[in-house]
Write a protein that holds these residues in place. Structure first.
Motif, PDB file in Angstrom:
ATOM      1  N   ILE A  26       0.881  -1.197  -0.043  1.00 33.48           N
ATOM      2  CA  ILE A  26       0.029  -0.024  -0.102  1.00 33.48           C
ATOM      3  C   ILE A  26       0.988   1.138   0.046  1.00 33.48           C
ATOM      4  O   ILE A  26       1.852   1.181   0.884  1.00 33.48           O
ATOM      5  N   LEU A  27       0.546   2.333  -0.613  1.00 29.85           N
ATOM      6  CA  LEU A  27       1.254   3.573  -0.855  1.00 29.85           C
ATOM      7  C   LEU A  27       0.459   4.637  -0.929  1.00 29.85           C
ATOM      8  O   LEU A  27      -0.432   4.792  -1.885  1.00 29.85           O
ATOM      9  N   ASP A  28       0.592   5.723  -0.197  1.00 29.98           N
ATOM     10  CA  ASP A  28       0.011   6.938  -0.541  1.00 29.98           C
ATOM     11  C   ASP A  28       0.656   8.012  -1.540  1.00 29.98           C
ATOM     12  O   ASP A  28       1.513   8.392  -1.543  1.00 29.98           O
ATOM     13  N   PRO A  29      -0.022   7.974  -2.768  1.00 32.29           N
ATOM     14  CA  PRO A  29       0.721   8.828  -3.556  1.00 32.29           C
ATOM     15  C   PRO A  29       0.918  10.060  -3.496  1.00 32.29           C
ATOM     16  O   PRO A  29       2.125  10.624  -4.025  1.00 32.29           O
ATOM     17  N   LEU A  30       0.194  10.663  -2.580  1.00 28.80           N
ATOM     18  CA  LEU A  30       0.300  12.116  -2.437  1.00 28.80           C
ATOM     19  C   LEU A  30       1.524  12.354  -1.491  1.00 28.80           C
ATOM     20  O   LEU A  30       2.152  13.357  -1.391  1.00 28.80           O
ATOM     21  N   LYS A  31       1.963  11.378  -0.723  1.00 25.84           N
ATOM     22  CA  LYS A  31       2.869  11.517   0.357  1.00 25.84           C
ATOM     23  C   LYS A  31       4.335  10.904  -0.193  1.00 25.84           C
ATOM     24  O   LYS A  31       5.425  11.101   0.229  1.00 25.84           O
ATOM     25  N   ALA A  32       4.360   9.868  -1.294  1.00 29.70           N
ATOM     26  CA  ALA A  32       5.513   9.489  -2.091  1.00 29.70           C
ATOM     27  C   ALA A  32       5.870  10.394  -2.834  1.00 29.70           C
ATOM     28  O   ALA A  32       5.208  11.086  -3.659  1.00 29.70           O
ATOM     29  N   ASP A  33       7.284  10.130  -3.492  1.00 32.39           N
ATOM     30  CA  ASP A  33       7.734  11.029  -4.449  1.00 32.39           C
ATOM     31  C   ASP A  33       7.307  10.484  -5.842  1.00 32.39           C
ATOM     32  O   ASP A  33       6.966   9.293  -5.777  1.00 32.39           O
ATOM     33  N   SER A  34       7.674  11.300  -6.838  1.00 30.49           N
ATOM     34  CA  SER A  34       6.903  10.692  -8.267  1.00 30.49           C
ATOM     35  C   SER A  34       7.578   9.590  -8.851  1.00 30.49           C
ATOM     36  O   SER A  34       6.960   8.953  -9.598  1.00 30.49           O
ATOM     37  N   GLU A  35       8.918   9.377  -8.530  1.00 34.30           N
ATOM     38  CA  GLU A  35       9.401   8.432  -8.993  1.00 34.30           C
ATOM     39  C   GLU A  35       9.152   7.153  -8.182  1.00 34.30           C
ATOM     40  O   GLU A  35       8.985   6.132  -9.128  1.00 34.30           O
ATOM     41  N   ALA A  36       8.791   6.914  -7.020  1.00 29.87           N
ATOM     42  CA  ALA A  36       8.125   5.898  -6.339  1.00 29.87           C
ATOM     43  C   ALA A  36       6.879   5.496  -7.006  1.00 29.87           C
ATOM     44  O   ALA A  36       6.367   4.498  -6.990  1.00 29.87           O
ATOM     45  N   VAL A  37       6.005   6.503  -7.280  1.00 31.27           N
ATOM     46  CA  VAL A  37       4.593   6.252  -7.797  1.00 31.27           C
ATOM     47  C   VAL A  37       4.771   5.855  -9.210  1.00 31.27           C
ATOM     48  O   VAL A  37       4.128   4.749  -9.412  1.00 31.27           O
ATOM     49  N   LYS A  38       5.618   6.054  -9.922  1.00 29.98           N
ATOM     50  CA  LYS A  38       5.804   5.893 -11.463  1.00 29.98           C
ATOM     51  C   LYS A  38       6.405   4.229 -11.325  1.00 29.98           C
ATOM     52  O   LYS A  38       5.929   3.403 -11.936  1.00 29.98           O
ATOM     53  N   GLU A  39       7.251   4.003 -10.395  1.00 27.57           N
ATOM     54  CA  GLU A  39       7.882   2.550 -10.349  1.00 27.57           C
ATOM     55  C   GLU A  39       6.908   1.726  -9.958  1.00 27.57           C
ATOM     56  O   GLU A  39       6.736   0.455 -10.479  1.00 27.57           O
ATOM     57  N   ARG A  40       5.874   2.146  -8.992  1.00 24.87           N
ATOM     58  CA  ARG A  40       4.878   1.130  -8.626  1.00 24.87           C
ATOM     59  C   ARG A  40       3.847   0.848  -9.720  1.00 24.87           C
ATOM     60  O   ARG A  40       3.592  -0.477  -9.656  1.00 24.87           O
ATOM     61  N   ILE A  41       3.646   1.791 -10.454  1.00 21.03           N
ATOM     62  CA  ILE A  41       2.800   1.645 -11.479  1.00 21.03           C
ATOM     63  C   ILE A  41       3.306   0.754 -12.619  1.00 21.03           C
ATOM     64  O   ILE A  41       2.585  -0.114 -13.386  1.00 21.03           O
ATOM     65  N   LEU A  42       4.668   0.922 -12.925  1.00 26.13           N
ATOM     66  CA  LEU A  42       5.353   0.154 -13.868  1.00 26.13           C
ATOM     67  C   LEU A  42       5.288  -1.235 -13.313  1.00 26.13           C
ATOM     68  O   LEU A  42       5.251  -2.190 -14.187  1.00 26.13           O
ATOM     69  N   GLU A  43       5.867  -1.480 -12.187  1.00 27.39           N
ATOM     70  CA  GLU A  43       6.183  -2.902 -11.839  1.00 27.39           C
ATOM     71  C   GLU A  43       4.924  -3.917 -11.753  1.00 27.39           C
ATOM     72  O   GLU A  43       5.012  -4.935 -12.061  1.00 27.39           O
ATOM     73  N   SER A  44       3.668  -2.927 -11.419  1.00 25.49           N
ATOM     74  CA  SER A  44       2.553  -3.845 -11.422  1.00 25.49           C
ATOM     75  C   SER A  44       1.875  -4.247 -12.725  1.00 25.49           C
ATOM     76  O   SER A  44       0.752  -5.132 -12.630  1.00 25.49           O
ATOM     77  N   GLY A  45       2.307  -3.376 -13.786  1.00 26.97           N
ATOM     78  CA  GLY A  45       1.553  -3.745 -15.179  1.00 26.97           C
ATOM     79  C   GLY A  45       0.502  -2.815 -15.239  1.00 26.97           C
ATOM     80  O   GLY A  45       0.053  -2.684 -16.463  1.00 26.97           O
ATOM     81  N   SER A  46       0.292  -1.672 -14.330  1.00 23.67           N
ATOM     82  CA  SER A  46      -0.801  -0.823 -14.654  1.00 23.67           C
ATOM     83  C   SER A  46      -0.523   0.261 -15.510  1.00 23.67           C
ATOM     84  O   SER A  46      -1.299   1.080 -15.773  1.00 23.67           O
TER      85      SER A  46
END
Length: 448
Positions: free
Chosen positions: A108-128
């Motif tokens: 679980i990750l709060d996108p508003l509290k995470a940095d942009s690279e962490a959000v991008k990497e989460r979307i990429l690794e999940s296939g989203s």
């Protein structure tokens, strides 16, 4: 605060067979499929073999030219088959599903509290990341790019199209979370367009710029909205995401699991059970429409203007929210060329009297009512093109492969779906969407 966009040019086609506002959970299918041809310009490279076990969210293949773009399994099970076509092109990756899903955990990750690279990497690794497309070219977005804006069209104006508010009414928390994640991917704005009748369930969305859009089809096309709000210039990138896929991305951050929900409206005059089915991306067509006589009925994954023909043995597409069933055009009208003789089809021409019945719903089939012929200057294409471009001249430039003229005439701003009505109304019967797609492919190859 929202901004109003009023579209005057276009054409609303009223057809019989709209899906009832009834939502049911589709039964779990035995098999599901991910179809690489759904992702234009992606050459898949498999990472698992037939017989391998996968969890929902496990990588199946990646893009040959952009290895970070991964495509993952919508369900858990066993990779049953890799179906190939000509030149061993991968057409379908079929998974034999378990009785219930096991999910790969991404956290679980709060996108508003995470940095942009962490959000991008989460979307990429999940296939989203497969949910995100780019303009120009209408292809999967390149994660190395930085878009100047992101657009979400939370409305539909295509014939028999699914009602976005009905689809998302119980997923608004996930929809907001998805929008929050998208705001971390661009230094610009996230634009959400809604029906001009009112914001409805979208009232109160945060961190986005709202637009109320009114007018005939193609008012809901995201390309039209980009053209009116923030046009694309040479070298710029704009990303687009479908509304239900925004909610799927939101669920990833709320639950830590890859979500591949697809709500499909089964519609059309030949559909027996017209309602909304909540299912999973890659569901077999037969599980939603039952047994269909495909000699006399056309099954379309998508709407009647832009969808892809499928049969009972195939699977729904990755993106469409509709399965449309209409009669095949295998019956011809005697003296059909005579004006005012047949008025049972919606027409933009006054040679049919359908214009006298603006609220009447029509039953249509797939008959072209004529063969392909030379282009003639009539002005009919311009009547249904709300963008400030010259559609006939752009089509001719694409057919001639004249890159300089294509650039000057606005090739960067259009996608095939923006020419769907041109396909419908033009008397030359040319395949305008196919011509634009080939033109865009040429620009990818020559310009990049």
């Amino acid at each position: 605060m929202s901004n109003d966009i009023r579209i005057k040019r276009g054409l609303t086609l009223r057809l019989k067979g709209e899906a009832e506002k009834t939502l049911v959970d589709a039964p779990r299918s035995k098999t599901y499929a991910v179809k690489p041809p759904d992702f234009h310009a992606v050459i898949p490279k498999m990472v698992v073999k037939e017989g391998a076990r996968v969890q929902a969210g496990d990588e199946l293949f990646f893009s040959k030219y952009t290895e970070k773009i991964r495509f993952t399994s919508p369900v858990s099970g066993t990779l049953k088959e890799i179906l190939r076509g000509d030149k061993r092109r991968i057409l379908e990756v079929v998974i034999e599903a378990d009785a219930s899903d096991e999910f790969r955990e991404f956290g679980i990750l709060d996108p508003l509290k995470a940095d942009s690279e962490a959000v991008k990497e989460r979307i990429l690794e999940s296939g989203s990341w497969a949910f995100i497309n780019q303009r120009p070219y209408d292809i999967p977005a390149d994660p190395k790019d930085t878009p100047k804006a992101i657009f979400v069209s939370a409305m539909n104006t295509a014939p028999l199209s699914a009602d976005v508010e009905f689809i998302l009414k119980d997923r608004m928390e996930a929809f907001q979370a998805g929008l929050d994640a998208l705001t971390r991917l661009t230094p610009g704005k996230v634009h959400v367009s809604v029906s001009g009748k009112g914001e409805g369930i979208f009232n109160g969305l945060k961190n986005v710029e709202m637009h109320k859009v009114s007018g005939p089809h193609p008012a809901a096309n995201v390309g039209v909205q980009i053209h009116k709000v923030d046009p694309i210039n040479i070298g710029e990138r704009v990303w687009t995401v479908q509304p239900e896929d925004v909610a799927n991305i939101g669920d990833l951050f709320l639950t830590g699991k890859y979500t591949a929900v697809r709500t499909v409206a089964v519609c059309g005059s030949e559909a027996k059970d017209r309602k909304y089915f909540r299912t999973t991306i890659g569901t077999p067509v037969s599980d939603l429409v039952g047994a269909v006589d495909t000699k006399n009925v056309r099954i379309i994954s998508g709407d009647v203007l832009t969808g892809e023909q499928v049969n009972n043995e195939q699977y729904i597409g990755f993106f469409p929210n509709e399965l449309t069933l209409i009669p095949e055009g295998n019956k011809y009208r005697m003296f059909g060329w005579l004006p005012f003789t047949y008025n049972n089809i919606p027409s933009n021409s006054r040679t049919s009297l359908s214009w006298m019945f603006p609220k009447k719903k029509f039953e249509v089939n797939t008959n072209l009512h004529g063969e392909e012929r030379a282009l003639v200057v009539t002005g009919e294409m311009e009547e249904v093109m709300p963008m400030d471009i010259y559609p006939m001249q752009l089509l001719k430039a694409c057919m001639a492969a004249d890159i300089e003229k294509m650039e000057n005439l606005g090739i960067y701003e259009v996608a095939p779906e923006d020419f769907a009505l041109v396909d419908y109304v033009n008397t030359s019967k040319i395949e305008a969407q196919e011509i634009i797609r080939l033109g865009l492919d040429l620009m990818i190859t020559e310009v990049g």
